[in-house]
Design a protein around this motif. Sequence first.
Motif, PDB file in Angstrom:
ATOM      1  N   ALA A  39       0.858  -1.196   0.000  1.00  0.00           N
ATOM      2  CA  ALA A  39       0.000   0.000   0.000  1.00  0.00           C
ATOM      3  C   ALA A  39       0.886   1.235   0.000  1.00  0.00           C
ATOM      4  CB  ALA A  39      -0.918  -0.006   1.209  1.00  0.00           C
ATOM      5  N   ASP A  40       0.524   2.229  -0.807  1.00  0.00           N
ATOM      6  CA  ASP A  40       1.323   3.444  -0.935  1.00  0.00           C
ATOM      7  C   ASP A  40       0.391   4.618  -1.193  1.00  0.00           C
ATOM      8  OD1 ASP A  40       3.041   5.521  -1.591  1.00  0.00           O
ATOM      9  OD2 ASP A  40       4.185   4.356  -3.047  1.00  0.00           O
ATOM     10  N   GLU A  75     -10.405  -0.754   1.974  1.00  0.00           N
ATOM     11  CA  GLU A  75     -11.539   0.177   1.918  1.00  0.00           C
ATOM     12  C   GLU A  75     -12.178   0.395   3.288  1.00  0.00           C
ATOM     13  OE1 GLU A  75     -14.205  -1.195  -1.109  1.00  0.00           O
ATOM     14  OE2 GLU A  75     -12.712  -0.978  -2.689  1.00  0.00           O
ATOM     15  N   LYS A  76     -11.324   0.766   4.271  1.00  0.00           N
ATOM     16  CA  LYS A  76     -11.811   0.983   5.630  1.00  0.00           C
ATOM     17  C   LYS A  76     -11.206   2.236   6.224  1.00  0.00           C
ATOM     18  CE  LYS A  76     -12.493  -3.837   6.453  1.00  0.00           C
ATOM     19  NZ  LYS A  76     -12.475  -4.940   7.315  1.00  0.00           N
ATOM     20  N   ILE A  77     -11.946   2.836   7.123  1.00  0.00           N
ATOM     21  CA  ILE A  77     -11.433   3.954   7.896  1.00  0.00           C
ATOM     22  C   ILE A  77     -10.943   3.392   9.228  1.00  0.00           C
ATOM     23  CG2 ILE A  77     -12.037   6.091   9.077  1.00  0.00           C
ATOM     24  CD1 ILE A  77     -14.031   6.602   6.793  1.00  0.00           C
ATOM     25  N   HIS A  99     -18.464   1.579  12.059  1.00  0.00           N
ATOM     26  CA  HIS A  99     -19.651   2.309  11.632  1.00  0.00           C
ATOM     27  C   HIS A  99     -19.422   3.167  10.396  1.00  0.00           C
ATOM     28  CE1 HIS A  99     -21.578   0.960  15.247  1.00  0.00           C
ATOM     29  NE2 HIS A  99     -20.542   1.384  15.939  1.00  0.00           N
ATOM     30  N   SER A 100     -18.205   3.186   9.930  1.00  0.00           N
ATOM     31  CA  SER A 100     -17.907   4.049   8.803  1.00  0.00           C
ATOM     32  C   SER A 100     -16.915   3.359   7.886  1.00  0.00           C
ATOM     33  CB  SER A 100     -17.315   5.369   9.307  1.00  0.00           C
ATOM     34  OG  SER A 100     -17.005   6.205   8.237  1.00  0.00           O
ATOM     35  N   SER A 101     -17.308   3.112   6.667  1.00  0.00           N
ATOM     36  CA  SER A 101     -16.437   2.456   5.699  1.00  0.00           C
ATOM     37  C   SER A 101     -16.036   3.434   4.620  1.00  0.00           C
ATOM     38  CB  SER A 101     -17.144   1.266   5.047  1.00  0.00           C
ATOM     39  OG  SER A 101     -17.427   0.294   6.004  1.00  0.00           O
ATOM     40  N   ARG A 109     -18.510  -1.262  -4.092  1.00  0.00           N
ATOM     41  CA  ARG A 109     -18.043  -1.563  -2.745  1.00  0.00           C
ATOM     42  C   ARG A 109     -17.802  -3.064  -2.584  1.00  0.00           C
ATOM     43  NH1 ARG A 109     -19.452   0.539   2.889  1.00  0.00           N
ATOM     44  NH2 ARG A 109     -19.049  -1.309   4.098  1.00  0.00           N
ATOM     45  N   THR A 110     -16.676  -3.397  -1.954  1.00  0.00           N
ATOM     46  CA  THR A 110     -16.327  -4.769  -1.653  1.00  0.00           C
ATOM     47  C   THR A 110     -16.065  -4.861  -0.157  1.00  0.00           C
ATOM     48  OG1 THR A 110     -15.255  -4.937  -3.800  1.00  0.00           O
ATOM     49  CG2 THR A 110     -14.749  -6.647  -2.199  1.00  0.00           C
ATOM     50  N   LEU A 111     -16.572  -5.883   0.492  1.00  0.00           N
ATOM     51  CA  LEU A 111     -16.346  -6.043   1.924  1.00  0.00           C
ATOM     52  C   LEU A 111     -15.136  -6.946   2.155  1.00  0.00           C
ATOM     53  CD1 LEU A 111     -20.019  -6.462   3.148  1.00  0.00           C
ATOM     54  CD2 LEU A 111     -18.599  -4.422   3.231  1.00  0.00           C
ATOM     55  N   TYR A 112     -14.083  -6.369   2.730  1.00  0.00           N
ATOM     56  CA  TYR A 112     -12.864  -7.102   3.041  1.00  0.00           C
ATOM     57  C   TYR A 112     -12.773  -7.284   4.551  1.00  0.00           C
ATOM     58  CZ  TYR A 112     -11.372  -5.757  -1.668  1.00  0.00           C
ATOM     59  OH  TYR A 112     -11.280  -5.578  -3.018  1.00  0.00           O
ATOM     60  N   THR A 113     -12.154  -8.364   4.985  1.00  0.00           N
ATOM     61  CA  THR A 113     -11.939  -8.557   6.411  1.00  0.00           C
ATOM     62  C   THR A 113     -10.567  -8.036   6.796  1.00  0.00           C
ATOM     63  OG1 THR A 113     -11.037 -10.770   6.054  1.00  0.00           O
ATOM     64  CG2 THR A 113     -13.402 -10.619   6.478  1.00  0.00           C
ATOM     65  N   GLY A 114     -10.406  -7.667   8.057  1.00  0.00           N
ATOM     66  CA  GLY A 114      -9.117  -7.247   8.585  1.00  0.00           C
ATOM     67  C   GLY A 114      -8.614  -5.940   8.014  1.00  0.00           C
TER      68      GLY A 114
END
Length: 126
Positions: A39-40, A75-77, A99-101, A109-114
Motif C-alpha cells: 500500500a502506498d 476500503e476501511k477507515i 460504523h464508517s467504511s 463496494r467490496t467487503l474485506y476482512t481485517g
Amino acid sequence: MTLVLIKQTKHHYNERTFNYFEDRLVGYYIYKENGAVIADTSGDNLQKDFGIAVSFDISCDSTVDTGFFVDRKKEKIITVGLEILSPTQMKFRGKIDQHSSYVSPKRPRTLYTGSTFPLDMVFTKQ
C-alpha cells in the motif's frame, strides 16, 4: 511501514458554507511486506481537504485526534491513537471503525476482512 506526517499551520478549509483555518497533521504511508509495496498513499495531494488517506486534527489543547486514516486496499477507515513514547518513538494504535467504511467512488463496494497493515505498531523517527 513508513509513516510521514507534516504539520500544516493555519490550513485554509473552504468548502460549501465552511470557511476557516485549522492546524492539522497530514501525510502518507507506505506499507511493504518482504520488500514488496502493498500500500502506498505517497501520491496524495496533501493540500486538499478531502481524498487524502492520512489526516489528524490538532485541538486547541494540542491533543491529536484522527481526522482520517484510510486503509485504501481494504476500503476501511481506521481510528488511530498516537502516543509519544520518546523524542524518537511514537506508538500507533489503530482500530477499524465499524460504523464508517471508505467507499471508492470509482468501483463497487467490496467487503474485506481485517486490515492491510498491523494496527499496533511503534514508529521510530529516522
